[in-house]
Scaffold this motif. Structure first.
Motif, mmCIF file in Angstrom:
data_model
loop_
_atom_site.group_PDB
_atom_site.id
_atom_site.type_symbol
_atom_site.label_atom_id
_atom_site.label_comp_id
_atom_site.label_asym_id
_atom_site.label_seq_id
_atom_site.Cartn_x
_atom_site.Cartn_y
_atom_site.Cartn_z
ATOM 1 N N THR A 1 0.849 -1.079 -0.143
ATOM 2 C CA THR A 1 0.074 0.021 -0.091
ATOM 3 C C THR A 1 0.883 1.307 -0.022
ATOM 4 N N THR B 1 -6.232 8.208 4.333
ATOM 5 C CA THR B 1 -7.334 7.324 4.858
ATOM 6 C C THR B 1 -7.219 6.956 6.188
ATOM 7 N N ARG C 1 -6.462 4.650 9.369
ATOM 8 C CA ARG C 1 -6.026 3.480 9.422
ATOM 9 C C ARG C 1 -5.649 3.005 10.739
ATOM 10 N N SER D 1 -5.920 8.144 12.777
ATOM 11 C CA SER D 1 -5.548 6.841 12.575
ATOM 12 C C SER D 1 -4.620 6.410 13.850
ATOM 13 N N GLU E 1 -8.886 1.128 7.407
ATOM 14 C CA GLU E 1 -8.114 0.171 6.797
ATOM 15 C C GLU E 1 -7.326 -0.266 8.046
ATOM 16 N N VAL F 1 -3.834 -1.943 8.300
ATOM 17 C CA VAL F 1 -2.523 -2.214 7.594
ATOM 18 C C VAL F 1 -1.319 -2.863 8.190
ATOM 19 N N PRO G 1 -3.640 -3.760 2.888
ATOM 20 C CA PRO G 1 -4.280 -3.725 4.150
ATOM 21 C C PRO G 1 -5.463 -5.194 4.106
ATOM 22 N N ALA H 1 -8.842 -6.935 5.866
ATOM 23 C CA ALA H 1 -10.393 -6.558 6.673
ATOM 24 C C ALA H 1 -10.940 -7.785 7.213
#
Lengths: 319, 208
Positions: free
Chosen positions: B25, B30, B32, B114, B147, B149, B179, B181
């Motif tokens: 990535t 975003t 994270r 994040s 996300e 990571v 990432p 999920a």
């Protein structure tokens, strides 16, 4: 500091001025080339070109710093170079818990002490501090932890790392502590001369190797080193060194001979450290760091050439 | 950036490099949760320092209150890199059973920040992470838009292992993976093992 500035020789201003102009042109050309579209191979060689031009800027920067601020900043710059070089070496060297204290001492005590000794003009101690005292005391500390596994090879690797990254490299700025009779303030030009010949030798060997290289010298150690590259590039660098005699205390002939010694030592440095590196299982010192490092890749020739050049000048030319 | 943060990042880079390698990535703003293997007190700082400057103010490491909660360390943690302090010892929260140790993390996530977390909960000895604790699973379930990571830190277990006082300077890379999920209805243990495997996969990549 002001007193110091009065001692700047006219040669320095000429040298510095013409180098800045030349490098400015080179950087401009490099910047234009890099922006042009090209295939992968060309892009790589252009990046290589830009990296080499940048190395030259660093050299000219060191020259300017050494002259304008005296030796302190130069010593700090080289101490940092030693720190980064040692960091690379130690990263690639296997170690055990018993090595932690000696290693910390190497970074936080031995590097500052070695460069401080140069700053304090203590040649006697500077010359033996690492080969004698670090050599005796660091393994002793490790031995006190009573971990005998691979003890000799661990100690040997640490001592090698210190000798190359700190002891040998520190001989380059140590040129500043030499007193040249009748030529006050000119020892910085010797540092520049050393860096110039080493760098020229590397570049010329690369160019001659690319053009005429056939016979590999030590294919397993360093596949890019060829007899043709070494001879052609070495002679070219020797010629450049001879032509720069006017910034040194040497005659043109002496300057050629001394440049030839620098060339040979630089070559051996590149070769030997390449063998060390490969025996530690890496191709580039900077491979783990991807363009962020490779301090040892850039200083390997200097590490071997600096002590020999230092001793030649100290023995034959200094007061 | 605050001067204290700049100084901190400078020292960390000098000692351990902390070079980011974006493998699965790229750097992004975003929201994270970065989760990493944990072997040294520099880990938090190394990940934080490796991020692009613009991402640092909104990326908050989780730090254990028992270590980072007082004196100079507290100053470094809260003023330097905006850490979220948590009580990691269940013992501390046992007297007040209604206090969830994850509460400060949720609060930070709700603010849009994040997080940097170490799901092992404590520092390990070796190059590879031990079993993950369940906090990551719970946060993944509660914040499905964030996300996750995986991050692998190499060499720091050699630079400043558990119990060592002085770091040995070493070149450390911070590897960011693709990432992951939480799948619908995925079992907790399976998810945690999958997350751990994602970190280990980054360790096994050859450094070249």
């Amino acid at each position: 500091m002001i007193e110091h500035l009065h001692n700047i020789p006219a040669e320095f201003l000429w040298l510095f001025g013409s180098l800045v102009v030349l490098l400015g042109l080179a950087s401009l050309i490099g910047a234009v080339l890099v922006r042009r579209p090209a295939d992968e191979k060309k892009t790589a060689s252009r990046a290589n070109l830009v990296a080499r031009i940048n190395a030259w800027w660093v050299m000219v920067g060191i020259l300017a710093v050494a002259f304008l601020t005296g030796s302190t900043m130069t010593l700090i710059l080289f101490a940092l170079a030693s720190f980064f070089a040692l960091r690379e070496f130690i990263t690639l060297t296997p170690s055990r818990p018993g090595d932690r204290l000696p290693l910390s001492l190497a970074f936080f005590v031995i590097i500052p002490a070695q460069y401080l000794l140069i700053g304090m003009d203590r040649y006697g101690m500077f010359a033996i501090f690492i080969p004698v005292y670090a050599f005796l005391l660091l393994p002793s500390i490790a031995a006190l932890r009573s971990d005998i596994e691979d003890f000799l090879s661990r100690s040997a690797k640490q001592q090698w790392a210190l000798m190359v990254c700190v002891y040998c490299l520190s001989h380059a700025p140590a040129l500043l502590m030499l007193d040249l009779p009748g030529q006050p303030g000119r020892s910085a030009l010797l540092l520049f001369y050393l860096l110039l010949v080493v760098q020229m030798s590397d570049v010329m060997q690369y160019v001659f190797g690319k053009l005429f290289g056939r016979t590999k010298i030590a294919p397993l150690v360093s596949p890019s080193k060829t007899v043709e590259g070494f001879v052609g590039g070495g002679l070219a660098a020797t010629g450049i060194g001879a032509a720069m005699w006017w910034i040194t205390p040497f005659t043109p002939l002496q300057s050629a001979a001394i440049a030839a010694v620098i060339v040979v030592m630089g070559f051996l440095g590149g070769l030997t450290l390449s063998a060390v590196k490969r025996s530690l299982g890496a191709k580039d010192w900077g491979v783990m760091i991807e363009g962020h490092g490779g301090m040892l890749d850039r200083t390997d020739s200097i590490c071997f050439a600096a002590p020999v050049f230092f001793h030649i000048v100290r023995f034959f030319y200094s007061a | 950036m605050r001067p204290s943060s700049a100084l901190l990042v400078g020292v960390v880079k000098l000692l351990v490099g902390a070079y980011a390698r974006w493998i699965g990535t790229g750097p992004s703003s975003t929201q994270r949760i970065y989760f990493a293997n944990h072997t040294s007190h520099i880990d938090t700082l190394a990940i934080w320092s490796s991020l692009p400057r613009a991402l640092r103010p909104r990326t908050r490491p989780i730090a254990a209150r028992d270590y980072w909660g007082s004196g100079l360390r507290k100053y470094i943690a809260t003023r330097g890199f905006g850490a979220v302090l948590i009580d990691r010892n269940r013992a501390n929260t046992n007297d007040k059973p209604d206090v969830d140790p994850l509460a400060p993390l949720r609060a930070a996530l709700l603010e849009g920040d994040s997080l940097i977390i170490f799901p092992e909960g404590t520092r390990g000895q070796g190059a590879l992470p031990a079993r993950f604790r369940s906090g990551l699973y719970r946060l993944a379930g509660e914040f499905p838009a964030v996300e996750l990571v995986p991050v692998y830190l190499d060499n720091l277990h050699r630079s400043l292992p558990k119990g060592a006082l002085l770091p040995v300077p070493m070149v450390c890379t911070v590897r960011f993976g693709a990432p992951i999920a939480l799948a619908a209805g995925e079992d907790r243990e399976i998810f945690l093992e999958r997350a751990r495997a994602a970190v280990i996969a980054l360790a096994e990549r050859s450094p070249a």
